[in-house]
Structure formats: structure tokens, C-alpha cells
Design an enzyme around this catalytic site. Structure first.
Site, PDB file in Angstrom:
ATOM      1  N   ASP A   6      10.762  29.819   2.348  1.00  0.00           N
ATOM      2  CA  ASP A   6       9.566  29.619   1.548  1.00  0.00           C
ATOM      3  C   ASP A   6       9.291  28.107   1.505  1.00  0.00           C
ATOM      4  OD1 ASP A   6       7.528  30.050  -0.450  1.00  0.00           O
ATOM      5  OD2 ASP A   6       8.983  29.337  -1.937  1.00  0.00           O
ATOM      6  N   ASP A   8       6.552  26.128  -1.027  1.00  0.00           N
ATOM      7  CA  ASP A   8       6.381  25.590  -2.378  1.00  0.00           C
ATOM      8  C   ASP A   8       7.539  25.974  -3.297  1.00  0.00           C
ATOM      9  OD1 ASP A   8       3.998  24.612  -1.501  1.00  0.00           O
ATOM     10  OD2 ASP A   8       2.751  26.087  -2.528  1.00  0.00           O
ATOM     11  N   ASP A 214      12.164  30.800  -4.072  1.00  0.00           N
ATOM     12  CA  ASP A 214      12.312  30.491  -5.500  1.00  0.00           C
ATOM     13  C   ASP A 214      11.592  31.471  -6.412  1.00  0.00           C
ATOM     14  OD1 ASP A 214       9.730  29.549  -4.655  1.00  0.00           O
ATOM     15  OD2 ASP A 214       9.611  28.426  -6.533  1.00  0.00           O
TER      16      ASP A 214
HETATM   17  C1  2M8 Z   1      -0.487  29.152  -3.379  1.00  0.00           C
HETATM   18  O1  2M8 Z   1       0.839  29.532  -3.170  1.00  0.00           O
HETATM   19  C2  2M8 Z   1       1.829  29.274  -4.160  1.00  0.00           C
HETATM   20  C3  2M8 Z   1       3.176  29.670  -3.573  1.00  0.00           C
HETATM   21  O2  2M8 Z   1       4.169  29.885  -4.480  1.00  0.00           O
HETATM   22  C4  2M8 Z   1       1.567  30.027  -5.459  1.00  0.00           C
HETATM   23  O3  2M8 Z   1       1.291  31.222  -5.433  1.00  0.00           O
HETATM   24  O4  2M8 Z   1       1.669  29.385  -6.500  1.00  0.00           O
HETATM   25  C5  2M8 Z   1      -1.189  29.340  -2.036  1.00  0.00           C
HETATM   26  O5  2M8 Z   1      -2.488  29.635  -2.288  1.00  0.00           O
HETATM   27  C6  2M8 Z   1      -1.095  28.151  -1.090  1.00  0.00           C
HETATM   28  O6  2M8 Z   1      -2.062  28.274  -0.069  1.00  0.00           O
HETATM   29  C7  2M8 Z   1      -1.230  26.828  -1.798  1.00  0.00           C
HETATM   30  O7  2M8 Z   1      -0.880  25.769  -0.932  1.00  0.00           O
HETATM   31  C8  2M8 Z   1      -0.340  26.771  -3.025  1.00  0.00           C
HETATM   32  C9  2M8 Z   1      -0.493  25.450  -3.765  1.00  0.00           C
HETATM   33  O8  2M8 Z   1       0.305  25.403  -4.911  1.00  0.00           O
HETATM   34  O9  2M8 Z   1      -0.632  27.849  -3.887  1.00  0.00           O
HETATM   35 MG    MG Z   2       7.803  29.261  -3.713  1.00  0.00          MG
HETATM   36 MG    MG Z   3       5.433  30.668  -1.299  1.00  0.00          MG
END
Ligand code: 2M8
Ligand code: MG
Ligand code: MG
Length: 271
Positions: A6, A8, A214
Site C-alpha cells: 500500500d 498512503d 495500514d
Molecule cells: C485516496 O486514497 C487514500 C488511501 O488510503 C484514502 O482513501 O484515504 C485516493 O483517492 C488517492 O487517489 C489519493 O491520492 C489519496 C490522498 O490522500 O486519497
Molecule cells: Mg493506506
Molecule cells: Mg491505499
């Protein structure tokens, strides 16, 4: 080994999206020819930029398992059931974005003031919700197969929202900041499919998959892997796994925890 990770909150810091703390480990994996396969909620546009920064040339999984992208020259022959998209072979598992925005539009009145989503938010509000730069927020909005939802309402209404969607056969999975809808595809199915492609190209080698994540949206991938590694989140409890394998949980968050756990696991595994 195959490392499915993963981004983020896992390889990237939850707040500033930096992978700096993981650089030495990333370099060591590259030297040992262990593929690091980004497996993420992010879009193809975001991944193409990030792979350039990381100098990563391996396949990748976008939009929560919606599609697997394989650089055309990566395997000697194209895998089964793929289509050619620019310089990639692509296996998709999800309907297109329009399907999801239409579904969300149809629920918007019933759940008034409870949620919004990327195409309604636009770049300015995506910047506010994520802390991404404007250019990166625009790339995050270049979605092909999904539509992140920002829940601004109550937990009770969120439960009701999930129930209504479940009646349509749609699952709601939670990322670090957003809710994501799925018709059954997830990061775990993408891991399994891509691992089988690696396996058919190296029939004599046995594939051992490591997955790092995470959040709730990583559970299917963690459970599908041979070695799940949960990276501690600064904002949430670790997700629950119903798996028999020994689970590794990092002490540190984000890229620090990523390096800490992989360094430990891979140097133990060497002996
Ligand atoms: C979104 O993804 C994160 C992944 O954990 C989330 O759901 O909070 C996605 O839309 C992704 O495209 C974007 O870069 C990210 C930014 O925090 O949020
Ligand atoms: Mg994540
Ligand atoms: Mg993710």
C-alpha cells in the site's frame, strides 16, 4: 519474494506523503531483485509520477484493486485476459468511474449533507481534504474505475449507507481518509492474479508474497499474502485480520515502520 505494498500511510507518510525513510530499504530490495509492487487506492496518473520518483519499473495495482498495470516488456509474453493500454498490459476487475458516480448521484438526495465525492469536490476541496499539492490532487481526480467518498455525516447514517449499498451487492471499504466502493474487486484479488502471472513466468520458483498495509482497504491483500505486515497508523487502530499466519505489526508508522519490518523480516529470512 514479491512485495505488495500500500502507499498512503504505509510506504508514504500519512501526513506529508514522503517515502524518504524507506529509501535505503527500497534500494536494498532493488539490488536483491525483489519486486516492490505498489498496490493502492491511487490512480494511474498518480502512479506514473510516483514510479518515476521511485525509479520503480514493476507492475502496479490502482484504485483499490480495480486494475493491474504491467509494463509491456516486463514479461516475455502478454498475460491472459489483458488489454493493451498505452505502454501497459491491463487487467481490470471493476466497472468504470461513470458507473460509480451515477450510483452515488442516485443516493445523494437520500443521504443529504452526509457525504461528498471527488468529482463533486474538485481539485480545491481535494487539496483541503488530503494535503496534496494542486497538481497531485488533479492526478488523484483522474480516476478510471472508482470514486472516493468523503463522509461528512454521522456514523449512524454511514452504517445505513453501507446497508443500502450491500443490498445492491456493493461493498464499502475504508481507506485512510475516504470511503471506496467495490463490486467485489479488492487488493487481495489483484495480488492473487498478479502472483499467478509471475508464477506462470517462473514455473520452477515458488513465489512468496509479502503484503504491507495500514488500513481496512488493505485487509484482503494482507490476508491473501504469505506474510502480512500491518503498518501502524497515526490516526486509526490496526485493521483486524482473520488469518492463521503469524502477523507482523510495525512499531513505527508509515515509511519508518515499512523499513523496520521489512529489514527485520528479510534479514531473518536470509538464514
Ligand atoms: C485516496 O486514497 C487514500 C488511501 O488510503 C484514502 O482513501 O484515504 C485516493 O483517492 C488517492 O487517489 C489519493 O491520492 C489519496 C490522498 O490522500 O486519497
Ligand atoms: Mg493506506
Ligand atoms: Mg491505499
Amino acid at each position: 519474494y514479491l512485495v505488495f505494498t500500500d502507499l498512503d500511510g504505509t510506504l508514504l507518510d500519512h501526513y506529508n506523503y514522503s517515502y524518504q525513510a524507506a529509501e535505503p530499504t527500497l534500494e536494498a530490495l532493488e539490488r536483491q531483485q525483489i519486486p516492490v509492487i505498489p498496490t493502492t487506492s491511487k490512480t494511474r496518473a498518480e502512479l506514473i509520477q510516483l514510479r518515476q520518483d521511485l525509479k520503480n519499473q514493476h507492475p502496479f495495482v490502482i484504485e483499490n484493486g480495480a486494475a493491474v498495470f504491467i509494463p509491456k516488456a516486463y514479461f516475455p509474453t502478454p498475460p491472459e485476459d489483458v488489454e493493451e493500454v498505452d505502454e501497459f498490459w491491463v487487467r481490470s476487475f471493476s466497472p468504470k468511474r461513470l458507473y460509480w458516480t451515477q450510483l452515488l448521484e442516485s443516493l445523494f438526495v437520500r443521504f443529504k449533507d452526509q457525504f461528498t465525492y471527488f468529482s463533486k469536490m474538485g481539485v480545491t476541496d481535494i487539496v483541503k481534504a488530503t494535503g496534496l499539492s494542486e497538481a497531485d490532487a488533479a492526478s488523484a481526480n483522474e480516476r478510471e474505475y472508482s470514486e472516493p467518498i468523503l463522509w461528512i455525516g454521522t456514523e449512524e447514517r454511514k452504517t445505513e449507507f453501507k446497508q443500502v449499498l450491500a443490498e445492491h451487492g456493493i461493498w464499502v471499504i475504508e481507506g485512510g481518509r475516504f470511503l471506496h466502493l467495490s463490486n467485489g474487486c479488492d487488493k487481495g484479488k489483484a495480488l492473487k492474479w498478479l502472483t499467478s502471472v509471475y508464477q506462470s513466468n517462473s514455473p520452477d520458483q515458488s513465489m512468496f508474497t509479502i503484503a504491507l498495509g495500514d488500513s481496512h482497504n488493505d485487509v484482503a491483500m494482507l490476508e491473501a499474502s504469505d506474510q502480512p505486515i500491518i503498518i501502524k497508523s497515526p490516526t486509526k487502530h490496526p485493521p483486524n485480520l482473520t488469518t492463521h499466519q503469524p502477523i507482523i505489526i510495525s512499531r513505527q508508522c508509515g515509511p519508518e515502520g515499512w523499513s523496520e519490518t521489512l529489514n527485520r523480516f528479510l534479514s531473518i529470512a536470509k538464514y
